[in-house]
Scaffold this active site. Structure first.
Site, PDB file in Angstrom:
ATOM      1  CG  HIS A   1     -41.766 -34.623  29.452  1.00 14.44           C
ATOM      2  ND1 HIS A   1     -40.931 -35.594  28.949  1.00 14.44           N
ATOM      3  CD2 HIS A   1     -41.074 -34.010  30.450  1.00 14.44           C
ATOM      4  CE1 HIS A   1     -39.782 -35.567  29.596  1.00 14.44           C
ATOM      5  NE2 HIS A   1     -39.841 -34.620  30.512  1.00 14.44           N
TER       6      HIS A   1
ATOM      7  CG  HIS B   1     -42.395 -30.932  33.404  1.00 11.17           C
ATOM      8  ND1 HIS B   1     -42.097 -29.968  32.479  1.00 11.17           N
ATOM      9  CD2 HIS B   1     -41.355 -31.803  33.397  1.00 11.17           C
ATOM     10  CE1 HIS B   1     -40.921 -30.242  31.932  1.00 11.17           C
ATOM     11  NE2 HIS B   1     -40.448 -31.344  32.476  1.00 11.17           N
TER      12      HIS B   1
ATOM     13  CD  GLU C   1     -17.893 -17.435  22.418  1.00 11.70           C
ATOM     14  OE1 GLU C   1     -18.822 -17.384  23.247  1.00 11.70           O
ATOM     15  OE2 GLU C   1     -17.032 -16.532  22.316  1.00 11.70           O
TER      16      GLU C   1
ATOM     17  CG  HIS D   1      -7.469 -16.559  26.119  1.00  5.86           C
ATOM     18  ND1 HIS D   1      -7.941 -16.151  27.350  1.00  5.86           N
ATOM     19  CD2 HIS D   1      -8.037 -15.736  25.197  1.00  5.86           C
ATOM     20  CE1 HIS D   1      -8.763 -15.120  27.176  1.00  5.86           C
ATOM     21  NE2 HIS D   1      -8.829 -14.846  25.879  1.00  5.86           N
TER      22      HIS D   1
END
Ligand SMILES: Cc1ncc(C[n+]2csc(CCOP(=O)(O)OP(=O)(O)O)c2C)c(N)n1
Length: 692
Positions: free
Chosen positions: A34, A268, A418, A480
């Site tokens: 890159h 890029h 999380e 869950h």
């Protein structure tokens, strides 16, 4: 060969062009990589690295160095060029070997491989979250160790990031918490070039980024020309004086210097091509051949003497600190080295003995809190937390104190973040001096998963406390109830996944996770109470091997071996007793940590799981993982479907995770292995049971 046109005292543009040239040449040579980001951020990097960053190339581990994170890790060649030119142990040979097998210049920066690389980046956005962890670590350690007149912990964390990092959701999690905690020594430089892989970002990224970060409580410096050294310098000075984390929005041109490709996504992530490289050389006025840097430019980049002087100055101050505060200084050295405190081995052995002596029925999440309570007071490096489930994960202990914007502490309320939590934990671990643990429900480990993977890739000592580890959580239902999660986490190389069956195994798991120096651990803990299993001292000493004979067959030679984890160990013990009544001798192997068991020598593994004796595994989760232990002749009692919402005992019954089903499976397995041609049993059609 020197460029004749260069003045003796090189211009800033020429210094930045050295970075551009190395990046485009290395990418060209590798025929992959890159060039756009390094060429676009070269001017920013020149100002930061030559005028602001406090580092010592001779000692990349200097405790009080500034941390530098390239969150847009595809721009790795910018970092390698900086490390090479400033004098780190990264010779030109390695720049030439960019992206080649066994080079220390891999495609994306890798922690532990290249001197000076502070974290592994490439998965966009996580570098920013790591940096938040580093800046937080600096603040916490400064509060703990600095004394009047002795700022021995006093450094900044600088981050380069791009549009991609800001589009990623984790940037919100990390930046939001950094704002709330007021991490003023965090300075981010945004490569606002308007380009990502698919083209101009305006079609998919039209946020008002400055306003977004102001809303987080950040100090935002807008519209800085990322190619104007003075403007960048002024912005960095303002950032250093700010009372909040800072985002410097730098307008840049991707691939700057490539006359035909700059400003487009073509630059890029692909080599410029020989023609464009030649055109770039001409437009930049860079006359040196590939991988050659004129002496005067090299000299101007060389940061070795400046870096050595900085560290020497700090070392002198640290010596004085050691005289004034000898105990603190010793503790600081221990903590930064990641060593455990003196007396640790004796203390942890005593805790295992204590846990073995108790026989209370307890949820392993509670046993985990008890283990923490016993361990944490002698381990001040422990920095805990939870993603808004403290009362469920039981991750706080009696002397947990909350980290706020104004106060230090040893417990972080990460909020419902999380992924951010896990990546911030990794940053805390990377910084050194702290040992992070953090909790959420096992089922939400998916949200955090790539950061768990990165912890393993980087060999970090991050401890993930994942409670509510099966359908045993009951009424919250299938959203869950983890089914595939234990198996999925075990698939991450170097990740130790512990699923303890009782308080003793939980205690051992914590100790193993803390003692590990080469990778992270997940502790999978039950919501529901589990009985203590009986063990003598000899058996206790085997638990840390990850898999061990918990209960030998009543007859000396077992006819079958049941392998069980966590809450299903008790089922195995019940099945053993049932089968014994029928004269079938079955050994129960508890396997709290399969990877630890796999690391044992072959003789031990063979002693626990002897060849030729049929094996049956039981776990309230997908069955596939256990096939490698039970083989084609064995069987697995598992759960290969999503759960249901109901009280836990009812769910175990409904899904057939019962001792009587396990006994039946042992019987049928023995029958089948005795007569290989026997057809499958009707039990296969049970809605959940996985047999055979
Ligand atoms: C999590 C993640 N998703 C996708 C990618 C693949 N990827 C690498 S760079 C990139 C685009 C990044 O755009 P930007 O940050 O603007 O970088 P620039 O084009 O300016 O160099 C993508 C999608 C990645 N590395 N990480």
């Amino acid at each position: 060969m020197n460029a004749p046109s260069l003045a003796l005292s090189p211009s800033r543009a020429a210094l930045a062009n050295a970075l551009r040239a190395l990046a485009m040449d290395a990418v060209e040579q590798a025929n992959s990589g890159h060039p756009g980001m390094p060429m676009g951020m070269a001017d920013i990097a020149e100002v930061l690295w030559r005028h602001h960053l406090r580092h010592n190339p001779a000692n990349p581990r200097w405790a009080d160095r500034d941390r530098f994170v390239v969150s847009n890790g595809h721009g790795s060649m910018l970092l390698y060029a900086l490390l090479h030119l400033t004098g780190y142990d990264l010779p030109m040979e390695q720049i030439r070997r960019f992206r080649q097998l066994h080079s220390v210049t891999p495609g994306h920066p890798e922690y532990g491989l290249t001197p000076g690389v502070e974290t592994t980046t490439g998965p966009l956005g996580q570098g920013l979250a790591n940096a938040v962890g580093m800046a937080l670590a600096e603040r916490l350690l400064a509060a703990e160790f600095n004394r009047p007149g002795f700022d021995i912990v006093d450094h900044r964390t600088y981050v380069l990031l791009g549009d991609g990092c800001l589009m990623e959701g984790i940037s919100h999690e990390a930046a939001s918490l950094a704002g709330t905690l007021g991490l003023r020594k965090l300075v981010c430089l945004y490569d606002d070039n308007g380009i990502s892989i698919d083209g101009h970002v305006s079609g998919w990224f039209s946020d008002d980024t400055p306003r977004r970060f102001r809303a987080y409580g950040w100090n935002v410096i807008e519209a800085v020309d990322g190619h104007d050294a003075d403007a960048i310098d002024a912005a960095l000075k303002r950032a250093q004086a700010a009372g909040h984390p800072t985002l410097i929005c730098c307008k840049t041109v991707i691939g700057k210097g490539a006359p035909n490709k700059a400003g487009s996504h073509d630059v890029h992530g692909a080599p410029l091509g020989q023609k464009e490289v030649a055109a770039a050389r001409a437009s930049l006025g860079w006359a040196s051949p590939p991988f050659e840097v004129p002496d005067e430019i090299r000299a101007a980049w060389d940061a070795r003497s400046r870096g050595a002087a900085m560290e020497a100055n700090w070392s002198e101050r640290f010596q004085a600190y050691s005289r004034a505060h000898p105990q603190l200084a010793l503790e600081f050295v221990r903590r930064m080295a990641g060593e455990l405190p003196p007396g640790w081995a004796e203390r942890s052995a005593a805790l295992v003995r204590d846990a073995a002596a108790r026989n209370d029925k307890v949820a392993t999440r509670k046993a985990s809190r008890n283990a923490l309570e016993a361990l944490a007071s002698s381990l001040p490096e422990l920095i805990g937390g939870s993603a808004d489930l403290t009362g469920s994960n039981l991750t706080a202990w009696s002397r947990s104190t909350t980290v706020t914007a104004d106060t230090a502490g040893n417990y972080i309320h990460y909020g419902v973040r999380e992924f951010g939590m896990a990546a911030i934990m990794n940053g805390l671990a990377l910084h050194g001096g702290l040992l992070p643990y953090g909790g959420t429900f096992l089922v939400f480990s998916d949200y955090a998963r790539n950061a768990l993977r990165m912890a393993a890739l980087m060999r970090l000592r991050s401890i993930f406390v994942l409670t509510h580890d099966s359908i045993g959580l009951g009424e919250d239902g299938p959203t869950h109830q983890p089914i595939e999660h234990a198996a999925a986490l075990r698939l991450i190389p170097r990740m130790d996944v512990w699923r303890p069956c009782d308080a003793l195994e939980t205690q051992v798991a914590w100790i193993a996770a803390i003692e590990r120096r080469d990778g992270p651990s997940c502790l999978l803990l039950s919501r529901q109470n589990l009985p203590a299993q009986p063990r003598d001292a000899a058996v206790c000493s085997q638990v840390q091997r990850g898999g061990y004979i918990l209960a030998e067959a009543p007859s000396s030679t077992p006819q079958a071996v049941i392998i069980a984890t966590g809450s299903e160990v008790e089922l195995a013990m019940q099945a053993q007793r049932q089968l014994a009544l029928e004269g079938l001798g079955v050994r129960v192997v508890s396997m709290p940590c399969a990877s630890a068991f796999d690391r044992q020598d072959a003789a031990y593994r063979e002693a626990v799981l002897p060849n030729g004796i049929p094996r049956i595994a039981v776990e309230a989760g997908v069955s596939d993982y256990w096939r490698k232990y039970v083989g084609l002749d064995g069987a697995v009692l598992g759960l290969d479907r999503f759960g249901e919402s109901a009280p836990a005992p009812q769910l175990f019954e409904y899904f057939g995770l019962t001792a009587s089903n396990l006994s039946a499976l042992v019987r049928s397995t023995l029958h089948r292995t005795a007569e290989p041609a026997a057809p499958p049993t009707g039990e296969r059609s049970h809605p959940a049971l996985t047999l055979g």
